[in-house]
Scaffold this motif. Structure first.
Motif, mmCIF file in Angstrom:
data_model
loop_
_atom_site.group_PDB
_atom_site.id
_atom_site.type_symbol
_atom_site.label_atom_id
_atom_site.label_comp_id
_atom_site.label_asym_id
_atom_site.label_seq_id
_atom_site.Cartn_x
_atom_site.Cartn_y
_atom_site.Cartn_z
ATOM 1 N N TYR A 1 0.834 -1.209 0.000
ATOM 2 C CA TYR A 1 0.000 0.000 0.000
ATOM 3 C C TYR A 1 0.867 1.256 0.000
ATOM 4 O O TYR A 1 0.613 2.215 -0.746
ATOM 5 C CB TYR A 1 -0.930 0.030 1.218
ATOM 6 N N ALA A 2 1.875 1.260 0.858
ATOM 7 C CA ALA A 2 2.749 2.434 0.957
ATOM 8 C C ALA A 2 3.529 2.635 -0.341
ATOM 9 O O ALA A 2 3.736 3.775 -0.785
ATOM 10 C CB ALA A 2 3.701 2.288 2.134
ATOM 11 N N SER A 3 3.965 1.552 -0.972
ATOM 12 C CA SER A 3 4.713 1.666 -2.222
ATOM 13 C C SER A 3 3.840 2.206 -3.348
ATOM 14 O O SER A 3 4.312 2.964 -4.202
ATOM 15 C CB SER A 3 5.291 0.304 -2.617
ATOM 16 N N VAL A 4 2.551 1.811 -3.350
ATOM 17 C CA VAL A 4 1.621 2.359 -4.348
ATOM 18 C C VAL A 4 1.508 3.869 -4.179
ATOM 19 O O VAL A 4 1.551 4.635 -5.155
ATOM 20 C CB VAL A 4 0.233 1.691 -4.229
ATOM 21 N N GLY B 1 -6.572 6.200 14.093
ATOM 22 C CA GLY B 1 -6.641 5.011 13.264
ATOM 23 C C GLY B 1 -5.539 4.008 13.554
ATOM 24 O O GLY B 1 -4.777 4.130 14.508
ATOM 25 N N VAL B 2 -5.467 2.988 12.701
ATOM 26 C CA VAL B 2 -4.457 1.940 12.790
ATOM 27 C C VAL B 2 -3.686 1.909 11.480
ATOM 28 O O VAL B 2 -4.264 2.068 10.402
ATOM 29 C CB VAL B 2 -5.118 0.562 13.041
ATOM 30 N N VAL B 3 -2.387 1.730 11.558
ATOM 31 C CA VAL B 3 -1.541 1.714 10.372
ATOM 32 C C VAL B 3 -1.853 0.468 9.538
ATOM 33 O O VAL B 3 -1.795 -0.658 10.035
ATOM 34 C CB VAL B 3 -0.045 1.716 10.765
ATOM 35 N N ALA B 4 -2.208 0.689 8.271
ATOM 36 C CA ALA B 4 -2.461 -0.431 7.358
ATOM 37 C C ALA B 4 -1.178 -0.895 6.694
ATOM 38 O O ALA B 4 -1.022 -2.078 6.385
ATOM 39 C CB ALA B 4 -3.486 -0.023 6.290
ATOM 40 N N ALA B 5 -0.259 0.036 6.441
ATOM 41 C CA ALA B 5 1.032 -0.308 5.825
ATOM 42 C C ALA B 5 2.012 0.822 6.085
ATOM 43 O O ALA B 5 1.624 1.986 6.218
ATOM 44 C CB ALA B 5 0.877 -0.535 4.325
ATOM 45 N N ALA B 6 3.293 0.469 6.154
ATOM 46 C CA ALA B 6 4.346 1.464 6.396
ATOM 47 C C ALA B 6 5.443 1.296 5.355
ATOM 48 O O ALA B 6 5.812 0.174 5.004
ATOM 49 C CB ALA B 6 4.930 1.291 7.800
ATOM 50 N N SER B 7 5.941 2.411 4.849
ATOM 51 C CA SER B 7 7.047 2.359 3.897
ATOM 52 C C SER B 7 8.315 1.888 4.617
ATOM 53 O O SER B 7 8.404 1.921 5.843
ATOM 54 C CB SER B 7 7.282 3.739 3.275
ATOM 55 N N LYS C 1 12.136 2.013 9.554
ATOM 56 C CA LYS C 1 13.401 2.271 10.236
ATOM 57 C C LYS C 1 13.185 2.912 11.605
ATOM 58 O O LYS C 1 14.030 2.818 12.499
ATOM 59 C CB LYS C 1 14.283 3.185 9.379
ATOM 60 N N TYR C 2 12.031 3.546 11.773
ATOM 61 C CA TYR C 2 11.700 4.187 13.048
ATOM 62 C C TYR C 2 10.854 3.265 13.937
ATOM 63 O O TYR C 2 10.419 3.669 15.016
ATOM 64 C CB TYR C 2 10.935 5.496 12.802
ATOM 65 N N GLY C 3 10.605 2.051 13.467
ATOM 66 C CA GLY C 3 9.809 1.109 14.253
ATOM 67 C C GLY C 3 8.324 1.141 13.940
ATOM 68 O O GLY C 3 7.530 0.520 14.649
ATOM 69 N N VAL C 4 7.924 1.848 12.880
ATOM 70 C CA VAL C 4 6.515 1.899 12.493
ATOM 71 C C VAL C 4 6.169 0.607 11.763
ATOM 72 O O VAL C 4 6.881 0.181 10.854
ATOM 73 C CB VAL C 4 6.229 3.116 11.592
ATOM 74 N N ARG C 5 5.068 -0.030 12.173
ATOM 75 C CA ARG C 5 4.657 -1.299 11.595
ATOM 76 C C ARG C 5 3.150 -1.306 11.311
ATOM 77 O O ARG C 5 2.396 -0.546 11.914
ATOM 78 C CB ARG C 5 4.958 -2.458 12.563
ATOM 79 N N SER C 6 2.727 -2.178 10.414
ATOM 80 C CA SER C 6 1.293 -2.330 10.170
ATOM 81 C C SER C 6 0.618 -2.851 11.430
ATOM 82 O O SER C 6 1.242 -3.548 12.239
ATOM 83 C CB SER C 6 1.044 -3.283 8.998
ATOM 84 N N ALA C 7 -0.660 -2.515 11.591
ATOM 85 C CA ALA C 7 -1.492 -2.877 12.750
ATOM 86 C C ALA C 7 -1.140 -2.090 14.001
ATOM 87 O O ALA C 7 -1.726 -2.296 15.061
ATOM 88 C CB ALA C 7 -1.443 -4.374 13.034
ATOM 89 N N VAL D 1 1.099 10.670 6.924
ATOM 90 C CA VAL D 1 -0.050 9.766 7.001
ATOM 91 C C VAL D 1 -0.925 9.969 5.763
ATOM 92 O O VAL D 1 -1.343 11.089 5.463
ATOM 93 C CB VAL D 1 -0.873 10.019 8.276
ATOM 94 N N VAL D 2 -1.184 8.874 5.048
ATOM 95 C CA VAL D 2 -1.944 8.933 3.794
ATOM 96 C C VAL D 2 -3.222 8.124 3.945
ATOM 97 O O VAL D 2 -3.217 7.035 4.525
ATOM 98 C CB VAL D 2 -1.099 8.362 2.621
ATOM 99 N N LYS D 3 -4.295 8.653 3.408
ATOM 100 C CA LYS D 3 -5.584 7.952 3.457
ATOM 101 C C LYS D 3 -5.553 6.738 2.526
ATOM 102 O O LYS D 3 -5.073 6.820 1.398
ATOM 103 C CB LYS D 3 -6.694 8.903 3.023
ATOM 104 N N PRO D 4 -6.042 5.575 2.978
ATOM 105 C CA PRO D 4 -6.034 4.383 2.123
ATOM 106 C C PRO D 4 -6.899 4.562 0.877
ATOM 107 O O PRO D 4 -7.939 5.223 0.918
ATOM 108 C CB PRO D 4 -6.629 3.291 3.023
#
Length: 360
Positions: free
Chosen positions: A16-19, A40-46, A51-57, A72-75
């Motif tokens: 999702y983030a790559s798109v 909200g909840v993170v659906a995907a992280a670039s 590198k900062y510890g951000v993860r999906s969910a 932060v980008v809207k899905p």
């Protein structure tokens, strides 16, 4: 000659983030997450955000604490689905034995393939190249004799890489594999295994089947087999569909009933659209509500006859909604149809046992 299958697991990189980074060049090279924000909840992280510890969910608030300059980008799930369909078309150029796990990953059985290519490694490389040429996105791949090993291998050289676990390498590979890297072993189970001094495959392999079943129940049989490279699950392209669902997570929480009904109407129309394309009907409609505080509520209605159209979905959804007081903001609404007519048209996929001739 011993028979082996050739299985590829293809996994898109931070899909999702790559798109979003592909479609908006200003986001490239920056920490981006899809979904999240304060509520909200993170659906995907670039990969830059990871590198900062951000993860999906991960809760969006926690992600912003870890990376204050996170974008932060809207899905845009319709866009992700569109690209996913393009990727699946590429898969089917090689084999019809394709089992999608989600929009961004799938298993392929290429033991026999449409192009007559003997090397599964070469097929995976070609597929990844075509995906990049078609979509501008990178994918990683794992190649081995079964789904479990292919899945583990695909995570090995991410992003934009691939790994083959040859039949002659399986036992050594599994013995060296950290237990938390085993597909199907989550954080809770891996912690329990660490307490039992099971840190990698070789430690797990020392446990008897009886001991593993005593410690982990039915899963013990699975752990006993996979550490020995044994996994009999076939690639199943014709899974019987048991439900069709449409969900919408709202960037701004819904605060009044008119807004809820407007969204339910839109979701009902989208559900009808998906069903009509597949000629699917169902008798059970389920309304799903998730509130701002992440509590969740579902309620269903089953008819003796099939639901016919979006108007019936909408009217039933409104009645299900009214069964619960509207006492807090809504962040997600969903409708799903089950008890489908797909069981009446069950498809069976038969896979032949073909000798393993060449892997590399």
């Amino acid at each position: 000659m011993q028979s082996h299958r050739k299985i590829i697991h293809v996994d898109m990189d931070a899909f999702y983030a790559s798109v979003e980074q592909h479609d908006n060049p200003e986001l490239r090279g920056k920490p981006v997450c899809v979904g999240g924000g304060q509520y909200g909840v993170v659906a995907a992280a670039s990969y830059e955000a990871r590198k900062y510890g951000v993860r999906s969910a991960m809760p969006g608030r926690m992600a912003l604490e870890k990376c204050p300059h996170l974008i932060v980008v809207k899905p845009r799930f319709q866009r992700y689905k569109e690209i996913s369909m393009q990727i699946r078309e590429i898969f089917h150029q090689y084999t019809d034995l394709v089992e999608p796990l989600s929009l961004d990953e799938a298993y392929l059985d290429v033991t026999e393939n449409k192009k007559g290519i003997s090397s599964a490694n070469d097929i995976a490389r070609e597929i990844r190249k075509k995906i990049y040429e078609k979509t501008g996105l990178t994918a990683s791949a794992g190649i081995s004799v079964n789904k479990f090993l292919a899945k583990v291998a695909s995570d090995y050289h991410k992003p934009n890489g691939q790994k083959t676990i040859h039949p002659t390498q399986i036992l050594e590979f599994m013995e060296d594999l950290p237990i938390e890297k085993f597909y199907g072993i989550g954080k809770v189970t891996s912690n329990k295994m660490h307490e039992l001094h099971i840190f990698k495959g070789s430690d797990l392999k020392k446990k008897s089947l009886e001991e593993l079943i005593r410690l982990f129940g039915k899963s013990g049989n699975y752990y006993y087999n996979v550490v020995r490279g044994i996994h009999h699950g076939e690639v199943k392209p014709h899974r019987i569909q048991k439900s069709v669902a449409v969900e919408e997570t709202f960037w701004d929480n819904l605060l009044d009933e008119d807004a809820v009904f407007a969204q339910l109407k839109t979701i009902s129309q989208e559900l009808e659209n998906r069903l009509s394309k597949k000629e699917i009907k169902g008798k059970t409609l389920t309304l799903k509500i998730k509130y701002k505080d992440f509590t969740q509520y579902t309620r269903s209605k089953t008819k003796e006859t099939y639901f016919l159209n979006y108007f019936e979905f909408y009217e039933t959804a409104k009645k299900l909604w009214e069964l619960r007081p509207f006492d807090k903001p809504v962040r997600l609404l969903g409708l799903s149809l089950s008890n489908l007519n797909t069981l009446e048209k069950k498809q069976v996929s038969v896979q032949l046992k073909i000798p393993f001739t060449e892997y590399e």
